[in-house]
Scaffold this motif. Structure first.
Motif, PDB file in Angstrom:
ATOM      1  N   ASP A   1      -2.537 -68.639  96.468  1.00 22.35           N
ATOM      2  CA  ASP A   1      -2.653 -69.842  95.526  1.00 22.35           C
ATOM      3  C   ASP A   1      -1.428 -69.989  94.385  1.00 22.35           C
ATOM      4  O   ASP A   1      -0.976 -70.882  94.000  1.00 22.35           O
ATOM      5  CB  ASP A   1      -3.771 -69.772  94.561  1.00 22.35           C
ATOM      6  N   PHE A   2      -0.860 -68.704  94.159  1.00 23.56           N
ATOM      7  CA  PHE A   2       0.371 -68.497  93.241  1.00 23.56           C
ATOM      8  C   PHE A   2       0.867 -67.226  93.873  1.00 23.56           C
ATOM      9  O   PHE A   2       0.469 -66.062  93.983  1.00 23.56           O
ATOM     10  CB  PHE A   2      -0.374 -67.889  92.001  1.00 23.56           C
ATOM     11  N   GLU A   3       2.330 -67.405  94.213  1.00 16.96           N
ATOM     12  CA  GLU A   3       2.923 -66.660  94.846  1.00 16.96           C
ATOM     13  C   GLU A   3       4.396 -66.196  94.405  1.00 16.96           C
ATOM     14  O   GLU A   3       5.117 -67.388  93.993  1.00 16.96           O
ATOM     15  CB  GLU A   3       3.119 -67.107  96.482  1.00 16.96           C
ATOM     16  N   ILE A   4       4.851 -65.005  94.431  1.00 19.69           N
ATOM     17  CA  ILE A   4       6.342 -64.701  93.846  1.00 19.69           C
ATOM     18  C   ILE A   4       7.191 -65.075  94.986  1.00 19.69           C
ATOM     19  O   ILE A   4       6.868 -64.510  96.028  1.00 19.69           O
ATOM     20  CB  ILE A   4       6.268 -63.359  93.505  1.00 19.69           C
ATOM     21  N   ILE A   5       8.196 -65.931  94.629  1.00 21.80           N
ATOM     22  CA  ILE A   5       9.132 -66.253  95.665  1.00 21.80           C
ATOM     23  C   ILE A   5      10.197 -65.214  95.536  1.00 21.80           C
ATOM     24  O   ILE A   5      10.864 -64.767  96.261  1.00 21.80           O
ATOM     25  CB  ILE A   5       9.577 -67.703  95.440  1.00 21.80           C
TER      26      ILE A   5
ATOM     27  N   LEU B   1       6.752 -75.173  91.220  1.00 19.54           N
ATOM     28  CA  LEU B   1       7.410 -73.880  90.682  1.00 19.54           C
ATOM     29  C   LEU B   1       7.217 -73.674  89.464  1.00 19.54           C
ATOM     30  O   LEU B   1       7.187 -74.384  88.478  1.00 19.54           O
ATOM     31  CB  LEU B   1       8.747 -74.142  91.054  1.00 19.54           C
ATOM     32  N   GLU B   2       7.007 -72.325  89.254  1.00 23.32           N
ATOM     33  CA  GLU B   2       7.089 -71.807  87.609  1.00 23.32           C
ATOM     34  C   GLU B   2       8.044 -70.399  87.600  1.00 23.32           C
ATOM     35  O   GLU B   2       8.066 -69.908  88.578  1.00 23.32           O
ATOM     36  CB  GLU B   2       5.577 -71.339  87.365  1.00 23.32           C
TER      37      GLU B   2
ATOM     38  N   SER C   1       9.814 -69.847  79.830  1.00 28.73           N
ATOM     39  CA  SER C   1       8.789 -70.210  80.992  1.00 28.73           C
ATOM     40  C   SER C   1       9.119 -71.591  81.118  1.00 28.73           C
ATOM     41  O   SER C   1       9.246 -72.362  80.157  1.00 28.73           O
ATOM     42  CB  SER C   1       7.486 -70.086  80.614  1.00 28.73           C
ATOM     43  N   TRP C   2       9.363 -72.101  82.565  1.00 32.48           N
ATOM     44  CA  TRP C   2       9.406 -73.562  82.581  1.00 32.48           C
ATOM     45  C   TRP C   2       8.875 -73.841  84.118  1.00 32.48           C
ATOM     46  O   TRP C   2       8.473 -72.837  84.790  1.00 32.48           O
ATOM     47  CB  TRP C   2      10.629 -74.043  82.723  1.00 32.48           C
TER      48      TRP C   2
END
Lengths: 184, 175
Positions: B3-7, B31-32, B106-107
């Motif tokens: 669900d949330f993955e570090i790229i 993207l975060e 943070s964006w």
């Protein structure tokens, strides 16, 4: 890629570390022995309530509530009023007021703690906060700096940040959840 | 896919003029990004790095920003197609400040794979230095282009300056 040398990217995720579920018996607790393996931390407080009215919820790192070790800037709205504030001499990270009483009242906030495991740098964090209290609402966006160069190994969350000797216990169904993001 | 993955993520071992996040997968919805950083730019105010998408250096960017700095509030805004890069996208501590302080930003970039709409980002950034000033900023940025975002470049604070060593970042994708 810029001029710097970056490590090979490692795919990770946001991982659950620990959770505290309030039952009305205490107004302070700690996340201890925080793993130093993540790149940043995220705390989510949901449906926050206190048994009695107090001042703002406070957070400390590594048991340090020394005045002057925390600085901040914030913008906030309360009812129809808006304002801003800052301080260089805080002894706590203020998370705003947590309601008591009305069944429909509660507070939530998200706190991001960046680069927390770097022992040679201070620690910056950002807070997004909102609450419904006695039919009114308040919200805030805040940035806090902890100026002591150290890795964050303990996070204490106190229900009365400006006067920790007086506790107003967290009530059900308050939940604090700690996540780790990425890896170092 | 989680669900949330570090790229992508990293810690800068030496100063960098630009951080380029390339070949961004097109498999996520949003993207975060988060960066904790210092900049070598000399100023009375916190430094910043702006960004470009897909190496586009044209006048195709705009944005608005609200801030509190040392107790003084303000707002700034630039219309779309007024800038060649996003504005005040990342807040950095200055090299002249206490060495143990970094700024954090943070964006979020929603719908970055869209090929039908211009791109928007939302950001918050802050730095608090016990010996200097306190700044909190929130705002938006826009890129007037319908292309999917495949590359993000974080630019140097100013010509000849750097994003400094020990700066740390991560980029994640939301499902």
């Amino acid at each position: 890629m810029g001029a710097g040398t970056w490590p090979t990217h490692v795919k990770g995720t946001m991982e659950y570390i620990a959770k505290y579920v309030a039952d009305g018996s205490t107004g302070e607790f700690e996340f201890t022995a925080i793993p130093q393996t993540y790149r940043s931390l995220r705390i989510v407080m949901s449906q926050g309530k206190r048994v009695g009215s107090g001042t703002n919820v406070g957070i400390w790192f590594n048991g340090d509530s020394t005045s002057g070790n925390y600085g901040y800037a914030s913008m906030y709205g309360s009812g129809t009023n808006s304002n801003y504030t800052y301080s260089r001499n805080s002894g706590t990270i203020s998370m705003g007021d947590c309601p008591t009483g009305n069944a429909a009242d509660s507070q939530m906030w998200i706190c991001d703690i960046a680069n927390y495991s770097n022992a040679s740098a201070g620690t910056m964090c950002q807070v997004w906060q909102g609450a419904n209290q006695q039919g009114g609402n308040n919200t805030g966006l805040m940035g806090f700096g902890y100026s002591v160069a150290s890795a964050i190994t303990t996070i204490e969350i106190n229900s009365n940040g400006y006067n920790p000797g007086l506790l107003y216990n967290y009530d059900t169904p308050t939940v604090f959840t700690l996540f780790g993001i990425g890896s170092v | 896919m989680a669900d949330f993955e570090i790229i992508a993520e990293g810690t800068l071992s030496s100063g960098a003029s630009t951080i380029s996040l390339t070949s961004i997968p097109q498999t996520y919805t949003h993207l975060e990004f988060q960066i904790s950083a210092r900049g070598s730019y000399a100023s009375a105010y916190p430094s910043s790095t702006n960004m470009r998408f897909n190496s586009d250096s044209g006048t195709n960017y705009g944005g608005a920003d609200g801030y509190v700095s040392s107790g003084t509030p303000g707002v700034e805004g630039y219309s779309l197609n007024a800038l060649t890069q996003t504005y005040y996208t990342n807040v950095l501590a200055l090299d002249s400040w206490a060495t143990n302080i970094q700024g954090v930003t943070s964006w979020i970039i929603p719908n970055y794979t869209s090929t039908s709409f211009a791109k928007q980002l939302f950001k918050t950034g802050t730095v608090a230095d016990t010996n200097s000033i306190y700044t909190l900023r929130f705002g938006s940025g826009a890129w007037d282009n319908t292309a999917a975002i495949t590359q993000i470049d974080l630019l140097e604070p100013s010509a000849g300056t750097e994003i400094m060593a020990q700066s740390s970042y991560w980029l994640a994708g939301w499902a």
